[in-house]
Scaffold this active site. Structure first.
Site, PDB file in Angstrom:
ATOM      1  N   ASP A   1      69.004   7.791 -11.686  1.00 38.80           N
ATOM      2  CA  ASP A   1      67.843   8.605 -12.035  1.00 38.80           C
ATOM      3  C   ASP A   1      67.024   8.043 -13.183  1.00 38.80           C
ATOM      4  OD1 ASP A   1      69.943   9.237 -13.944  1.00 38.80           O
ATOM      5  OD2 ASP A   1      68.673  10.901 -14.594  1.00 38.80           O
TER       6      ASP A   1
ATOM      7  N   ASP B   1      75.307   7.075 -10.159  1.00 37.79           N
ATOM      8  CA  ASP B   1      75.280   7.613 -11.514  1.00 37.79           C
ATOM      9  C   ASP B   1      75.725   9.082 -11.501  1.00 37.79           C
ATOM     10  OD1 ASP B   1      74.410   7.778 -14.338  1.00 37.79           O
ATOM     11  OD2 ASP B   1      72.804   9.013 -13.521  1.00 37.79           O
TER      12      ASP B   1
END
Length: 222
Positions: free
Chosen positions: A175, A12
């Site tokens: 996250d 990400d």
């Protein structure tokens, strides 16, 4: 915890590789000012990012995580945000500590890397370029690459197909709850960073396979 070393790792962007909130907060407040609305500030924006521009703009306009603004206002605000962000996508954004070290270690292990983000390509690619990590990735899957974004598994499965591996040989590093949900649905293993956004909630409650405090800790997982 010891994990099986993957052949492919998809990572990400916002809140994992890059702290993009300083730029996003500046753009958000500039957009709000153009509609005579008060600024929200970096602290609030830090809890709102992670689901794409439309969600962030909705939250900023309503000052709520799950708010729904008037459709006409939203339709006017999104282009303003986009225009401002194109000019200010990577002015104050920075890599998190340990990112370059972690990426280098993954490449030394001959693990192939991709970046998977809900951010549109016109913002993603300049950020990766300016911060000097674009060439670390064999593929960049942005929010507008496919019809569906995380938490849908489609971007992750697209990455696995690109690399020619089955999901059980792939790992996601992220996250947020979106990253965990997408990984579980795709059949990927999932490692989360503790410092990300995730709307202010502790990512450990989502029970990823492992949680790290910096990318430099990756090698200790395998």
């Amino acid at each position: 915890m010891t994990l099986k070393k993957p052949s492919v790792v998809l990572i990400d962007l916002d809140g994992t590789l890059v702290d993009s909130v300083p730029d996003l907060a500046w753009v958000t407040d500039q957009m709000l000012d153009s509609f005579n609305l008060p600024p929200r500030g970096e602290t609030k924006v830090r809890k709102w990012v992670g689901n794409g521009v439309k969600s962030l703009v909705k939250r900023a306009l309503t000052d709520q995580l799950d708010g729904e603004p008037e459709p006409d206002l939203l339709d006017k605000a999104i282009p303003v945000f986009m225009s401002l962000y194109e000019q200010h996508a990577c002015v104050e954004s920075t890599l998190y500590p340990g990112v370059k070290q972690g990426l280098a270690w993954l490449k030394q292990q001959r693990i192939r890397l991709g970046c998977v983000t809900n951010k549109d390509a016109r913002f993603t690619l300049p950020i990766l370029d300016k911060l000097g990590i674009h060439d670390d990735f064999d593929i960049v899957i942005s929010g507008d690459t496919l019809p569906r974004k995380k938490p849908d598994p489609a971007p992750l499965l697209h990455g696995a197909e690109f690399f020619g591996v089955t999901p059980d040989k792939a790992m996601m590093i992220g996250d947020s709850v979106s990253d965990v949900k997408a990984s579980r649905a795709a059949g990927f293993s999932i490692v989360c960073v503790s410092y990300g956004y995730n709307h202010g909630a502790d990512i450990r409650t989502m029970e990823p396979d492992a949680v790290i405090d910096t990318f430099a800790e990756l090698e200790s997982l395998f």
